[in-house]
Design an enzyme around this catalytic site. Structure first.
Site, PDB file in Angstrom:
ATOM      1  N   GLU A  50       0.817  -1.222   0.000  1.00 45.99           N
ATOM      2  CA  GLU A  50       0.000   0.000   0.000  1.00 45.99           C
ATOM      3  C   GLU A  50       0.846   1.266   0.000  1.00 45.99           C
ATOM      4  O   GLU A  50       0.460   2.283  -0.578  1.00 45.99           O
ATOM      5  CB  GLU A  50      -0.955   0.017   1.194  1.00 45.99           C
ATOM      6  CG  GLU A  50      -2.109  -0.977   1.080  1.00 45.99           C
ATOM      7  CD  GLU A  50      -1.753  -2.368   1.599  1.00 45.99           C
ATOM      8  OE1 GLU A  50      -0.564  -2.603   1.912  1.00 45.99           O
ATOM      9  OE2 GLU A  50      -2.661  -3.209   1.685  1.00 45.99           O
ATOM     10  N   PHE A 112     -12.239  -6.917  13.554  1.00 51.46           N
ATOM     11  CA  PHE A 112     -11.145  -7.402  12.723  1.00 51.46           C
ATOM     12  C   PHE A 112     -10.745  -6.316  11.713  1.00 51.46           C
ATOM     13  O   PHE A 112     -11.591  -5.783  10.999  1.00 51.46           O
ATOM     14  CB  PHE A 112     -11.570  -8.676  11.985  1.00 51.46           C
ATOM     15  CG  PHE A 112     -10.495  -9.191  11.058  1.00 51.46           C
ATOM     16  CD1 PHE A 112      -9.269  -9.623  11.565  1.00 51.46           C
ATOM     17  CD2 PHE A 112     -10.691  -9.218   9.687  1.00 51.46           C
ATOM     18  CE1 PHE A 112      -8.265 -10.078  10.727  1.00 51.46           C
ATOM     19  CE2 PHE A 112      -9.694  -9.673   8.833  1.00 51.46           C
ATOM     20  CZ  PHE A 112      -8.483 -10.107   9.349  1.00 51.46           C
ATOM     21  N   GLN A 113      -9.472  -6.013  11.661  1.00 48.52           N
ATOM     22  CA  GLN A 113      -8.916  -4.986  10.776  1.00 48.52           C
ATOM     23  C   GLN A 113      -9.547  -3.610  10.967  1.00 48.52           C
ATOM     24  O   GLN A 113      -9.658  -2.829  10.035  1.00 48.52           O
ATOM     25  CB  GLN A 113      -8.970  -5.428   9.309  1.00 48.52           C
ATOM     26  CG  GLN A 113      -8.085  -6.652   9.081  1.00 48.52           C
ATOM     27  CD  GLN A 113      -7.863  -6.983   7.617  1.00 48.52           C
ATOM     28  OE1 GLN A 113      -8.708  -6.715   6.778  1.00 48.52           O
ATOM     29  NE2 GLN A 113      -6.716  -7.577   7.326  1.00 48.52           N
ATOM     30  N   LYS A 162     -17.630  -0.305   5.274  1.00 52.45           N
ATOM     31  CA  LYS A 162     -18.073  -1.277   4.283  1.00 52.45           C
ATOM     32  C   LYS A 162     -19.578  -1.183   4.018  1.00 52.45           C
ATOM     33  O   LYS A 162     -20.027  -1.285   2.876  1.00 52.45           O
ATOM     34  CB  LYS A 162     -17.706  -2.689   4.747  1.00 52.45           C
ATOM     35  CG  LYS A 162     -17.948  -3.736   3.676  1.00 52.45           C
ATOM     36  CD  LYS A 162     -17.284  -5.056   4.007  1.00 52.45           C
ATOM     37  CE  LYS A 162     -17.420  -6.019   2.826  1.00 52.45           C
ATOM     38  NZ  LYS A 162     -16.766  -7.301   3.089  1.00 52.45           N
ATOM     39  N   MET A 474      24.403   8.175   3.292  1.00 51.34           N
ATOM     40  CA  MET A 474      24.248   9.479   3.930  1.00 51.34           C
ATOM     41  C   MET A 474      24.484   9.384   5.433  1.00 51.34           C
ATOM     42  O   MET A 474      25.097  10.271   6.032  1.00 51.34           O
ATOM     43  CB  MET A 474      22.853  10.043   3.634  1.00 51.34           C
ATOM     44  CG  MET A 474      22.659  11.458   4.123  1.00 51.34           C
ATOM     45  SD  MET A 474      23.890  12.579   3.446  1.00 51.34           S
ATOM     46  CE  MET A 474      23.002  13.284   2.071  1.00 51.34           C
TER      47      MET A 474
HETATM   48  C1  TPP Z   1      12.303   5.317   5.691  1.00 48.27           C
HETATM   49  C2  TPP Z   1      13.581   5.943   6.092  1.00 48.27           C
HETATM   50  N1  TPP Z   1      14.338   5.366   7.048  1.00 48.27           N
HETATM   51  C3  TPP Z   1      15.503   5.938   7.419  1.00 48.27           C
HETATM   52  C4  TPP Z   1      15.928   7.101   6.833  1.00 48.27           C
HETATM   53  C5  TPP Z   1      17.237   7.738   7.283  1.00 48.27           C
HETATM   54  N2  TPP Z   1      18.184   7.769   6.163  1.00 48.27           N
HETATM   55  C6  TPP Z   1      18.371   8.878   5.416  1.00 48.27           C
HETATM   56  S1  TPP Z   1      19.471   8.652   4.189  1.00 48.27           S
HETATM   57  C7  TPP Z   1      19.732   7.061   4.638  1.00 48.27           C
HETATM   58  C8  TPP Z   1      20.701   6.201   3.889  1.00 48.27           C
HETATM   59  C9  TPP Z   1      20.200   5.848   2.551  1.00 48.27           C
HETATM   60  O1  TPP Z   1      21.054   4.877   2.002  1.00 48.27           O
HETATM   61  P1  TPP Z   1      20.999   4.518   0.462  1.00 48.27           P
HETATM   62  O2  TPP Z   1      19.600   4.351   0.029  1.00 48.27           O
HETATM   63  O3  TPP Z   1      21.911   3.370   0.218  1.00 48.27           O
HETATM   64  O4  TPP Z   1      21.529   5.820  -0.245  1.00 48.27           O
HETATM   65  P2  TPP Z   1      22.966   6.529  -0.189  1.00 48.27           P
HETATM   66  O5  TPP Z   1      22.930   7.533   0.910  1.00 48.27           O
HETATM   67  O6  TPP Z   1      24.001   5.470   0.045  1.00 48.27           O
HETATM   68  O7  TPP Z   1      23.080   7.176  -1.520  1.00 48.27           O
HETATM   69  C10 TPP Z   1      18.971   6.744   5.758  1.00 48.27           C
HETATM   70  C11 TPP Z   1      19.005   5.438   6.448  1.00 48.27           C
HETATM   71  C12 TPP Z   1      15.078   7.679   5.859  1.00 48.27           C
HETATM   72  N3  TPP Z   1      15.382   8.821   5.257  1.00 48.27           N
HETATM   73  N4  TPP Z   1      13.940   7.060   5.492  1.00 48.27           N
END
Ligand code: TPP
Lengths: 563, 156
Positions: A50, A112-113, A162, A474
């Site tokens: 979703e 439920f749900q 529903k 990052m």
């Molecule tokens: C759903 C979610 N969980 C955690 C984060 C925190 N976060 C921001 S950037 C990042 C790393 C992303 O890694 P990747 O997709 O490999 O991209 P890169 O930075 O290596 O280009 C994280 C964990 C986020 N932005 N979104």
């Protein structure tokens, strides 16, 4: 016309000219799905989660400016959708999301749900409804579409029990909308506009600070014209990439945490900031007390609560940006001499020459920035660019040559990993003749990887380019800079074989280690006509620079990282 | 910055969930609610909320704008003159010495709202700082229970 609640949903979507719905069925929304089966006004695309349905509708909306539509069921179907709603809400994206709910008689019994869906969505949507009677449904759906797309756009959630979807009632879709309490302001106050123009005429170092509002308001053309008439240099937020077009000599680039030096210096040294639909996000402003300290501020925004929320505003103008800039243009022509700002433009140009956006290319390993620039050279304006969240997102914003609004789709406000692939699918469905690229990371791509199935089934040929650094890059970068290289839970060197993975879904995969392989893979992917994944092995320890550390000042950027 | 007290009169559509939109807004954005009262406006589809809040000028400005932003909000009345009244009920055991109580009630336009075999209940309606001082004064009768209604306000 007497219709069931479910038939009303279909009719309303037909009246709203909805051509595609993304969704996922379940018990509480089965009556609606039964009507979906019987109709042929719109296409329904079954996503495999979703969250992805909402992101796909969101990508569709960002790419077109139209309202994106999604269906989900009650309980877990709805809770899975919440991240999608919040993502759209933070970036002001128009959506109508319809969820099933347990029958009215069972609401409040922990059936439920059953989950209090409107209770959960309230803080992450523009508005929501729990429909208690099918006779209200035509009005509610009309309002939902109207609210989603008008004023400051945003997602609207409609929760339908529903029994209401089965209830027969009179249906007449209102042709006009009249809401007693909701009346967005479109036209700017002429006196305020006049004052703003006078302030610009009096300024020596004005800068245009352009935000996502310029995209939502479809104001790019007006903003470009205004900038040109006035000769005022411009900076764009992450959300506004594409508004000015990167070939425009007045565009300094993106500002903020990973903005370019000259854009951040322009903000810091300006004596007047002309804010066109931004929201002064902390990733843009850095330390507030030092942010654009010397500047008086004109802020144009359709949302009055956005004005003065973060910083005090000297010249507030509430209105639709397109409308307001249209009104500013003739006054600017009379009162503003573009020549006057020439020394200021030259100064900023010098700043850009001293510290341009740059990276150190290599012959041994692909640099992520190179991959982005290369796609830019090869595809340029032919591609719509989506991203996930992380370093790759920032590099894409920095190094892709954008040339028009809605060419850039990225989760800015919420920063949702997992956004990229489903949003790219939504964009590709909306714009089948465009190449749609999703720049992603080896972390983010796994957050909605199941959507490869949706893309294969529906022949949605998006190209995912994984800038694979085997890190949550990052976060790893912050650990390098601020946590003494303690790489807590960010090493992703254990990972799937992405090529086999995408091929097991029925798409095409490419592994790339050299520049030549990269060009070849991109070319093959373009020819393939199916969903593709290009796994690009990039330099593991590359950092996004320059950088304003969180809470730092824009004029004091970290320009390089020294061990 | 010192927190400023502010009375807001908010007119909203009288529909499901509107109160939770407002309380959720205050909770979610960390605004104070000192008191909140709500009742339908006769012969309309509207309700009036009286919210007493406090914050810096900037926060108060945001509160008003955020209230406006809610779709069912019809009007936010924040400035100008209000008549502001609050009701307080005070229960005093009959065992207390009521010396001087009559005079005090008179001074605050109070009445005895109810009495039982063990206690009487005083009722006072006045503006909030007069209620404050009444409650201070009435302490010497050792009240066993005090209920304040929160302010209601009408703009002039
Ligand atoms: C759903 C979610 N969980 C955690 C984060 C925190 N976060 C921001 S950037 C990042 C790393 C992303 O890694 P990747 O997709 O490999 O991209 P890169 O930075 O290596 O280009 C994280 C964990 C986020 N932005 N979104």
């Amino acid at each position: 016309m007497e219709l069931s609640g479910s038939q009303m949903v279909i009719e309303a979507l037909r009246k709203e000219n909805v051509s595609v719905v993304f969704g996922y069925p379940g018990g509480a929304i089965m009556n609606v799905y039964d009507e979906v089966y019987k109709q042929n006004h719109f296409k329904h695309i079954l996503t495999r989660h979703e969250q992805a349905a909402i992101h796909a509708a969101d990508g569709y909306a960002r790419a077109t400016g139209e309202v994106g539509v999604a269906f989900v069921t009650s309980g877990p179907g709805f809770t899975n959708a919440v991240t999608g709603l919040a993502t759209a809400y933070m970036d002001s994206i128009p959506l109508v999301v319809i969820s099933g709910q347990v029958p009215i008689s069972m609401i409040g019994t922990d059936a439920f749900q059953e989950i209090d869906a409107v209770g959960i969505s309230r803080p992450c949507v523009k508005h929501n409804y729990l429909v208690k009677d099918a006779k209200d449904l035509s009005r509610i759906l009309k309002e939902a579409f109207y609210i989603a797309r008008s004023g400051r756009p945003g997602p609207v959630h409609v929760d339908i029990p529903k029994d209401v979807t089965a209830q027969i009632a009179h249906f007449s879709y209102p042709s006009e909308i009249k809401m007693q309490t909701y009346k967005p302001t479109y036209k700017g106050n002429p006196r305020q506009i006049k004052k703003a123009i006078e302030a610009i005429a009096a300024a020596k170092r004005p800068v245009l600070y352009i935000g996502g509002g310029a995209i939502n308001s479809n104001a790019a053309e007006e903003v470009r014209e205004f900038a040109k008439i006035c000769g005022i240099p411009a900076v764009e937020t992450l959300m506004a990439r594409g508004v000015m077009g990167d070939a425009n000599p007045l565009l300094l680039g993106m500002l903020g945490m990973h903005g370019c030096y000259c854009a951040n210096m322009a903000m810091s040294e300006a004596d007047l900031m002309i804010a066109f639909g931004p929201r002064f996000d902390d990733r843009v402003t850095g330390k507030l007390s030092e942010f654009a300290k010397h500047a008086k501020i004109i802020h144009v925004d359709i949302d009055p609560s956005s004005i003065g929320k973060i910083v005090p505003i000297d010249y507030p103008i509430v209105g639709d940006l397109k409308n307001v800039v249209e009104a500013m243009i003739p006054l600017a022509k009379e009162q503003i001499q573009a020549d006057k700002y020439k020394p200021w433009r030259e100064l900023l140009k010098r700043y850009n020459e001293i510290h341009p956006l740059r990276y150190e290319d290599s012959n041994d390993v692909i640099k992520p920035q190179w991959a982005i620039e290369r796609v830019g050279e090869l595809l340029g304006d032919k591609a719509v660019i989506c991203t996930d969240v992380g370093q790759h997102q920032m590099w894409a914003a920095q190094f892709y040559p954008f040339s028009y609004p809605r060419q850039w789709l990225s989760s800015g406000g919420l920063g949702t990993m997992g956004y990229g692939l489903p949003a790219a699918m939504g964009a590709k469905v909306a714009l089948p003749n465009k190449t749609v690229i999703n720049f992603t990371g080896d972390g983010s791509i796994l957050m909605n990887i199941q959507e490869l199935m949706t893309a294969v089934e529906n022949k949605i040929a998006v190209i995912n380019i994984i800038l694979n650094n085997q890190f949550l890059g990052m976060v790893r970068q912050w650990q390098t800079f601020f946590y003494n290289k303690r790489y807590s839970s960010t090493d992703l060197s254990v990972q799937p074989d992405f090529v086999k993975l995408v091929e097991s879904f029925g798409g095409r995969g490419f592994r790339v280690k050299t520049k030549a392989e990269f060009d070849q893979a991109l070319n093959d992917a373009m020819q393939s006509g199916c969903v593709c994944m290009i796994d690009v092995q990039v330099d593991r320890f590359e950092n996004v620079l320059p950088m304003v550390p969180a809470g730092g000042t824009l004029y004091n950027m970290m320009l390089e990282y020294k061990e | 910055m010192d927190a400023i007290r502010r009375v807001l009169s908010v007119i909203v559509l009288n529909e499901d969930g509107v109160l939770s939109r407002i309380s959720g807004l205050f909770a979610g954005r960390g605004y104070n609610i000192d008191s909140l009262t709500v009742a339908p406006i006769p012969k309309t589809n509207l309700s009036r909320l009286t919210i007493v809040t406090s914050g810096s000028t900037a926060v108060l400005e945001q509160i008003v704008k955020q209230l406006h932003k809610l779709i069912p909000t019809y009007k936010v009345i924040e400035s100008g003159e209000f008549v502001e009244k609050e009701l307080a009920l005070v229960k005093i055991p009959l065992s207390e010495d009521f010396n001087g109580l009559d005079a005090m009630l008179k001074a605050y336009n109070g009445t005895i709202a109810s009495s039982s075999e063990e206690s009487i209940v005083l009722m006072v309606a006045d503006d909030y700082n007069r209620i404050d001082s009444f409650l201070k004064a009435v302490k010497k009768y050792n009240p066993t229970d005090i209920v304040r209604s929160g302010s209601v306000a009408m703009d002039l």
